[in-house]
Enzyme design. Structure first.
Site, PDB file in Angstrom:
ATOM      1  N   HIS A  67     -31.285  21.257 -24.385  1.00 54.54           N
ATOM      2  CA  HIS A  67     -31.289  22.738 -23.702  1.00 54.54           C
ATOM      3  C   HIS A  67     -30.703  23.550 -24.235  1.00 54.54           C
ATOM      4  O   HIS A  67     -29.412  23.896 -25.067  1.00 54.54           O
ATOM      5  CB  HIS A  67     -30.824  22.055 -22.880  1.00 54.54           C
ATOM      6  CG  HIS A  67     -30.507  21.157 -21.286  1.00 54.54           C
ATOM      7  ND1 HIS A  67     -31.840  21.171 -20.952  1.00 54.54           N
ATOM      8  CD2 HIS A  67     -30.307  20.204 -21.175  1.00 54.54           C
ATOM      9  CE1 HIS A  67     -32.324  20.876 -20.256  1.00 54.54           C
ATOM     10  NE2 HIS A  67     -31.483  19.070 -19.734  1.00 54.54           N
TER      11      HIS A  67
ATOM     12  N   GLU B  97     -34.151  11.229 -18.655  1.00 52.71           N
ATOM     13  CA  GLU B  97     -34.387  12.280 -17.955  1.00 52.71           C
ATOM     14  C   GLU B  97     -35.562  13.096 -17.811  1.00 52.71           C
ATOM     15  O   GLU B  97     -35.806  13.449 -18.678  1.00 52.71           O
ATOM     16  CB  GLU B  97     -32.907  13.121 -18.082  1.00 52.71           C
ATOM     17  CG  GLU B  97     -32.769  12.890 -16.344  1.00 52.71           C
ATOM     18  CD  GLU B  97     -31.508  13.242 -16.457  1.00 52.71           C
ATOM     19  OE1 GLU B  97     -30.203  13.303 -16.832  1.00 52.71           O
ATOM     20  OE2 GLU B  97     -31.097  13.632 -15.366  1.00 52.71           O
TER      21      GLU B  97
ATOM     22  N   TYR C  41     -21.719  23.648 -18.324  1.00 53.73           N
ATOM     23  CA  TYR C  41     -23.072  21.944 -18.870  1.00 53.73           C
ATOM     24  C   TYR C  41     -22.237  21.113 -18.914  1.00 53.73           C
ATOM     25  O   TYR C  41     -22.593  20.106 -18.302  1.00 53.73           O
ATOM     26  CB  TYR C  41     -23.444  23.190 -20.170  1.00 53.73           C
ATOM     27  CG  TYR C  41     -24.891  21.572 -20.339  1.00 53.73           C
ATOM     28  CD1 TYR C  41     -26.262  21.642 -19.809  1.00 53.73           C
ATOM     29  CD2 TYR C  41     -24.365  20.448 -21.056  1.00 53.73           C
ATOM     30  CE1 TYR C  41     -26.367  20.541 -20.651  1.00 53.73           C
ATOM     31  CE2 TYR C  41     -25.465  20.210 -21.370  1.00 53.73           C
ATOM     32  CZ  TYR C  41     -26.657  19.645 -21.014  1.00 53.73           C
ATOM     33  OH  TYR C  41     -27.726  18.529 -21.286  1.00 53.73           O
TER      34      TYR C  41
ATOM     35  N   HIS D 206     -26.299  11.435 -22.104  1.00 55.46           N
ATOM     36  CA  HIS D 206     -26.135  11.387 -20.629  1.00 55.46           C
ATOM     37  C   HIS D 206     -26.208  10.402 -20.246  1.00 55.46           C
ATOM     38  O   HIS D 206     -25.528  10.066 -18.886  1.00 55.46           O
ATOM     39  CB  HIS D 206     -26.666  12.826 -20.358  1.00 55.46           C
ATOM     40  CG  HIS D 206     -26.661  12.682 -18.458  1.00 55.46           C
ATOM     41  ND1 HIS D 206     -27.871  13.492 -18.222  1.00 55.46           N
ATOM     42  CD2 HIS D 206     -25.586  12.938 -17.255  1.00 55.46           C
ATOM     43  CE1 HIS D 206     -27.058  13.152 -16.886  1.00 55.46           C
ATOM     44  NE2 HIS D 206     -26.553  13.415 -16.702  1.00 55.46           N
TER      45      HIS D 206
ATOM     46  N   HIS E 130     -33.650  10.604 -24.669  1.00 56.10           N
ATOM     47  CA  HIS E 130     -32.881  10.223 -23.728  1.00 56.10           C
ATOM     48  C   HIS E 130     -34.502  10.685 -22.701  1.00 56.10           C
ATOM     49  O   HIS E 130     -35.492  10.927 -22.854  1.00 56.10           O
ATOM     50  CB  HIS E 130     -32.643  11.455 -23.390  1.00 56.10           C
ATOM     51  CG  HIS E 130     -31.941  11.114 -21.951  1.00 56.10           C
ATOM     52  ND1 HIS E 130     -31.535  10.935 -20.958  1.00 56.10           N
ATOM     53  CD2 HIS E 130     -31.639  12.918 -21.354  1.00 56.10           C
ATOM     54  CE1 HIS E 130     -31.579  10.702 -20.102  1.00 56.10           C
ATOM     55  NE2 HIS E 130     -30.807  11.865 -19.978  1.00 56.10           N
TER      56      HIS E 130
ATOM     57  N   ASP F  29     -29.450  15.843 -25.159  1.00 52.22           N
ATOM     58  CA  ASP F  29     -28.756  16.367 -23.211  1.00 52.22           C
ATOM     59  C   ASP F  29     -26.693  17.255 -23.895  1.00 52.22           C
ATOM     60  O   ASP F  29     -26.164  18.252 -23.753  1.00 52.22           O
ATOM     61  CB  ASP F  29     -27.866  15.698 -22.275  1.00 52.22           C
ATOM     62  CG  ASP F  29     -29.286  15.099 -21.939  1.00 52.22           C
ATOM     63  OD1 ASP F  29     -29.673  16.481 -21.796  1.00 52.22           O
ATOM     64  OD2 ASP F  29     -28.693  14.660 -20.821  1.00 52.22           O
TER      65      ASP F  29
ATOM     66  N   HIS G 101     -30.663  18.877 -11.393  1.00 52.90           N
ATOM     67  CA  HIS G 101     -30.199  18.195 -10.856  1.00 52.90           C
ATOM     68  C   HIS G 101     -30.349  17.800  -9.325  1.00 52.90           C
ATOM     69  O   HIS G 101     -28.586  17.217  -8.786  1.00 52.90           O
ATOM     70  CB  HIS G 101     -28.734  17.457 -11.057  1.00 52.90           C
ATOM     71  CG  HIS G 101     -28.657  16.806 -12.387  1.00 52.90           C
ATOM     72  ND1 HIS G 101     -27.420  16.841 -13.361  1.00 52.90           N
ATOM     73  CD2 HIS G 101     -29.573  16.393 -13.217  1.00 52.90           C
ATOM     74  CE1 HIS G 101     -27.540  15.666 -14.190  1.00 52.90           C
ATOM     75  NE2 HIS G 101     -28.500  15.342 -14.145  1.00 52.90           N
TER      76      HIS G 101
ATOM     77  N   ASP H 265     -36.313  15.503 -17.021  1.00 53.76           N
ATOM     78  CA  ASP H 265     -36.216  16.798 -18.170  1.00 53.76           C
ATOM     79  C   ASP H 265     -36.894  17.104 -19.147  1.00 53.76           C
ATOM     80  O   ASP H 265     -36.894  17.878 -19.296  1.00 53.76           O
ATOM     81  CB  ASP H 265     -34.864  17.829 -17.392  1.00 53.76           C
ATOM     82  CG  ASP H 265     -33.771  17.223 -17.954  1.00 53.76           C
ATOM     83  OD1 ASP H 265     -33.900  15.322 -17.651  1.00 53.76           O
ATOM     84  OD2 ASP H 265     -32.447  17.326 -18.355  1.00 53.76           O
TER      85      ASP H 265
HETATM   86 FE1  FEO Z   1     -29.903  13.931 -19.325  1.00 48.78          FE
HETATM   87 FE2  FEO Z   1     -31.589  17.134 -19.830  1.00 48.78          FE
HETATM   88  O1  FEO Z   1     -31.254  15.431 -19.205  1.00 48.78           O
END
Ligand code: FEO
Length: 396
Positions: A226, A82, A193, A146, A80, A165, A24, A84
């Site tokens: 993750h 994002e 996290y 998220h 999601h 996430d 981030h 990543d």
């Molecule tokens: Fe909100 Fe792992 O991205």
């Protein structure tokens, strides 16, 4: 990381980013690296749940190839957007352009904005599902867990919740399951996290967890995008998510300070002595020597937040200022604070601290001293720390 079987017909095919140390941007120090998990399901149709960060698409595709020809993917679920998780999506789409892509309406908008492509898109929301053979994949909207586009995918056949996430940890390892690593390290990373990714969304997460609980899903595995896959320690991580998202905290005090000529530090040390004299747990964090990621993780469960800064050019010092701007985004509740610090002639730092972060914590009167604290002033610091600890304890 080679593909790993997590249940018959379900493989983890994501990538390990061993050396990622700033996630981030620079908001999150990832000392143990990061993984971008993606899951391949073999059924009458072949489904891929989430992709990986751009730069790791080759690893993803090689892992899929070790199981099946990637052109045979029929279904891509985007839990999601994002980057990543979606960074490899455009490359994947070139390999299987006819795959149907499932995600929320907001996910579609986001993918188009990021990459200009969304493939053969099918919008889905909570209550909807798709059949891929023996399995049905159920979709559960989890906005702000998220981002607004976020969702979970559940396979009742496998008893797996693909939580993206949710329940993640930034922990690069070639192990797959929670029981394969040290439990305390795992929970520490899960807490870090939560504090650094999900804390600001407590007001949404808490009712969402309650709503999901009412669905009575039979969950044997939680597969986040993750870190480790939860299998043995699902009750522990669920209990923690309920605890953190409800703004619960302990009789614990974090003292976070920045000092110029050690006067503010002397005050901090006396304050922590006063707190300790009452048997209350506390840690002293010089904000210039600790990662904000670790400090935030400790503060997630701390009822008392104490902040110190010398005054410099009529302001608090810059590193603690940056930390407080980060922390006020937590939208924490139920915390108590006071500010302290030394100054030369104007002494604005304590007021500056209060003004910056009074949206998430309640401030008791501050204490400041000119230049170097005298013995009497250090005694006062001890007494202030002691009184603050008693107040924290009395509110159980
Ligand atoms: Fe909100 Fe792992 O991205």
């Amino acid at each position: 990381m080679p593909a790993k079987l997590i249940k018959e017909g379900v493989y983890s095919v994501g990538a390990i980013d061993w050396n990622e140390r700033h996630f981030h941007g620079h908001t999150y120090v990832t000392k143990r690296g990061v993984t971008y998990n993606s899951y391949l399901i073999l059924d009458e149709k072949v489904a891929l749940i989430d992709t990986v960060r751009h730069g790791f698409q080759k690893e993803l595709i090689e892992n899929i190839k070790s199981i099946i020809d990637p052109t045979k993917i029929d279904v891509i679920v985007i839990n999601h957007i994002e980057p990543d998780h979606s960074g490899a999506f455009p490359d994947l789409l070139k390999i299987c352009p006819n795959a149907k892509v499932y995600g929320t309406q907001k996910a579609k908008q986001g993918l188009l904005k990021y990459y200009g492509v969304c493939g053969n898109w099918v919008p889905v929301k909570s209550g909807q599902n798709i059949n891929i053979g023996k399995r049905t994949l159920d979709f559960i909207d989890v906005p702000m867990m998220h981002w607004p586009d976020s969702m979970f995918t559940y396979s009742a056949y496998d008893k797996i919740l693909f939580s993206n996430d949710g329940f993640g940890q930034h922990y690069a390892t070639n192990k797959v399951f929670d029981y394969e690593v040290n439990f305390d390290v795992l929970m520490d990373e899960a807490q870090k996290y939560y504090a650094n990714i999900l804390w600001p969304f407590n007001m949404i997460i808490s009712p969402k967890l309650a709503a999901i609980s009412k669905l009575n899903l039979n969950i044997e595995i939680i597969a986040p995008s993750h870190g480790l896959v939860w299998r043995k320690h699902i009750p522990e991580i669920m209990q923690k998510y309920l605890y953190w998202s409800s703004h619960s905290c302990k009789n614990r005090i974090a003292i976070v300070y920045e000092t110029m000529w050690n006067s503010t530090e002397k005050m901090a040390r006396k304050i922590v002595e006063g707190i300790t004299s009452q048997g209350v747990e506390s840690i002293l964090f010089d904000v210039t020597k600790n990662d904000r990621t670790d400090i935030a993780s400790y503060m997630l469960e701390a009822k008392g937040w104490v902040f110190g800064s010398s005054t410099h050019d009529g302001e608090m010092l810059p590193v603690i200022a940056g930390f407080l701007h980060f922390l006020k985004g937590s939208k924490a509740k139920g915390r108590k604070s006071f500010a302290f610090g030394s100054y030369g002639w104007s002494g604005e730092a304590t007021k500056d601290i209060e003004n910056t972060i009074s949206n998430v914590t309640f401030f008791e009167p501050s204490f400041k001293v000119v230049f170097n604290p005298t013995c009497e002033e250090l005694d006062k610091c001890f007494e202030i720390g002691k009184a603050f600890a008693l107040k924290i304890k009395s509110e159980d």
